[in-house]
Design an enzyme around this catalytic site. Structure first.
Site, PDB file in Angstrom:
ATOM      1  N   GLY A  30       0.955  -1.164   0.482  1.00 33.88           N
ATOM      2  CA  GLY A  30       0.151   0.065   0.234  1.00 33.88           C
ATOM      3  C   GLY A  30       0.814   1.194  -0.387  1.00 33.88           C
ATOM      4  N   ALA A  31       0.069   2.375   0.730  1.00 36.69           N
ATOM      5  CA  ALA A  31       1.125   3.292   0.032  1.00 36.69           C
ATOM      6  C   ALA A  31       0.744   3.979  -1.051  1.00 36.69           C
ATOM      7  CB  ALA A  31       1.847   3.268   1.196  1.00 36.69           C
ATOM      8  N   GLY A  35       5.205   4.285  -8.740  1.00 39.96           N
ATOM      9  CA  GLY A  35       5.862   3.297  -8.683  1.00 39.96           C
ATOM     10  C   GLY A  35       5.164   2.273  -8.423  1.00 39.96           C
ATOM     11  N   HIS A  36       4.628   1.949  -8.055  1.00 39.44           N
ATOM     12  CA  HIS A  36       3.014   0.842  -7.861  1.00 39.44           C
ATOM     13  C   HIS A  36       2.394   0.930  -9.885  1.00 39.44           C
ATOM     14  CE1 HIS A  36       4.444   1.516  -3.602  1.00 39.44           C
ATOM     15  NE2 HIS A  36       4.460   0.574  -3.851  1.00 39.44           N
ATOM     16  N   GLN A  60       8.010  -8.880   7.592  1.00 40.98           N
ATOM     17  CA  GLN A  60       9.064  -9.138   7.366  1.00 40.98           C
ATOM     18  C   GLN A  60       9.943  -7.515   7.768  1.00 40.98           C
ATOM     19  OE1 GLN A  60       6.748  -8.664   3.357  1.00 40.98           O
ATOM     20  NE2 GLN A  60       8.458  -6.504   2.858  1.00 40.98           N
ATOM     21  N   ARG A 186       8.629   5.409   1.779  1.00 40.28           N
ATOM     22  CA  ARG A 186       8.562   5.714   2.816  1.00 40.28           C
ATOM     23  C   ARG A 186       9.434   7.117   2.708  1.00 40.28           C
ATOM     24  NH1 ARG A 186      10.757  -0.170   3.909  1.00 40.28           N
ATOM     25  NH2 ARG A 186      10.303  -0.974   5.826  1.00 40.28           N
TER      26      ARG A 186
END
Ligand code: PAF
Length: 280
Positions: A30-31, A35-36, A60, A186
Site C-alpha cells: 500500500g501507500a 512506481g506501484h 518482514q 518511505r
C-alpha cells in the site's frame, strides 16, 4: 473493482477472474505511488485481469522497524487502483493471513544473504513467506515486482523456481522523481530538507558507476561515494557495494551485468537503491 478482505470470499472471486484468461498479480504494502502504478500498468498490458494485494506484512519487519508506523492509506489506494483499471484488490487483515497457530517459514538461502539480508535479519524469510502465500491465494500467471527492491526480486524468482510456482516473475525498472530519487513509500517520512538532501543517494550511485566504468579502483570509488553521502546528511550507510546482477555475488572489479547496491539512513529513514553499471 472488487475489494476483498476475507479468504473465503477470495477463492470464488479469483476463480471468476481466471475464466477471463490470464491473471496478473501486483503484490504491495500500500501507500501507493507512481512506481506501484507503473507495475499495475505493466500488468494490465500483459494480462486479461489484474489483482493487487495490499498487506503490510509483519513477518518482514524486524524488531524496532517501522511496521506500526508504515503508512496505511487504504481509501486513497483503493481509488487509485480502481482508476487504474484493477479488477480485484485483496486487502486482508493480519489475522486473516497469519491465523492462530501459524508455524510455517520459507527461507531462500544464497540470494537472501548479504546486503539487506545482512542488515535486516529475517526480512527476506518474511517476504518469501508472504509472497508464497499470495501466489497460492491468487494463483497468478504472472506477477510484477519493482527492480528498486532488486534483491527481493532475486529472492522471489529463486523461491518461485524452487517451489514450482507456475508463475512468471517480471521485474519493472525503478520509477524516479525528476531529481533521480527512487520512488518509495518511505520517502513520505522525509522532511523537506532531508528529501532535498536524499538526492545524494542516486547521485552517489551514478557518480560511482561512471568512475568504475572509467577504470577507477572500486574500493576507493565506493569509499569516496560514502563520504559524499555522509556530507549530505546520510548518518548510517548499511552498505554500498558492487555485485553481480544475477548471482548477487560481491565484485571487486567491474564485469558485464554488475550493479551497485546501496542502503542508507537519512533522518532515521532507511532508503535503498541500485543501478546497473553499464556503458550508456
Ligand atoms: O515490495 C513490497 O512491497 C513487499 O516486500 C511485498 C513484495 C509486497 C511483500 O510484502
Amino acid at each position: 473493482m472488487q475489494l476483498i478482505n476475507r479468504l473465503d470470499a477470495l477463492a470464488p472471486a479469483v476463480s471468476d477472474l481466471k475464466t477471463r484468461g490470464s491473471l496478473a498479480l501486483v503484490p504491495t504494502m500500500g501507500a501507493l505511488h507512481a512506481g506501484h502504478l507503473r507495475l499495475v500498468e505493466a500488468a494490465r498490458e500483459r494480462a486479461d485481469a489484474v489483482a493487487v494485494s495490499i498487506f503490510v506484512n509483519p513477518a518482514q519487519f524486524g524488531e524496532g522497524e517501522d511496521w506500526d508506523a508504515y503508512p496505511r492509506t487504504l481509501e486513497a489506494d483503493r481509488a487509485k487502483l480502481a482508476a487504474a483499471g484493477v479488477n480485484l484488490l485483496w486487502a486482508p487483515s493480519t489475522d486473516e493471513v497469519y491465523g492462530p497457530g501459524f508455524a510455517t517459514s520459507v527461507r531462500v538461502s544464497g540470494v537472501s544473504e548479504g546486503l539487506d539480508g545482512a542488515s535486516r535479519p529475517g526480512h527476506f524469510d518474511g517476504v518469501a513467506l508472504v509472497v508464497a502465500k499470495l501466489f497460492n491465494q491468487i494463483r497468478p500467471d504472472v506477477a510484477f515486482f519493482g527492480q528498486k527492491d532488486f534483491q527481493q526480486l532475486a529472492v522471489i524468482r529463486r523461491m518461485a523456481r524452487d517451489l514450482d510456482f507456475p508463475v512468471e516473475i517480471v521485474g519493472i525498472p525503478t520509477v524516479r522523481d525528476a531529481d533521480g530519487l527512487a520512488l518509495s513509500s518511505r520517502n513520505a517520512y522525509l522532511s523537506e530538507e532531508a528529501r532535498a538532501n536524499a538526492v545524494a543517494l542516486p547521485d552517489a550511485l551514478n557518480a560511482a558507476a561512471e568512475a568504475i566504468l572509467g577504470g577507477a579502483n572500486v574500493g576507493a570509488t565506493l569509499a569516496e561515494a560514502k563520504d559524499g553521502m555522509r556530507a549530505a546528511g546520510f548518518s548510517l550507510i548499511d552498505y554500498l557495494e558492487l555485485r553481480d546482477g544475477d548471482s548477487l555475488a560481491p565484485l571487486s572489479a567491474w564485469q558485464a551485468g554488475a550493479r551497485l547496491f546501496v542502503a542508507a539512513r537519512i533522518e532515521g529513514t532507511r532508503l535503498i537503491d541500485n543501478i546497473e553499471v553499464t556503458p550508456k
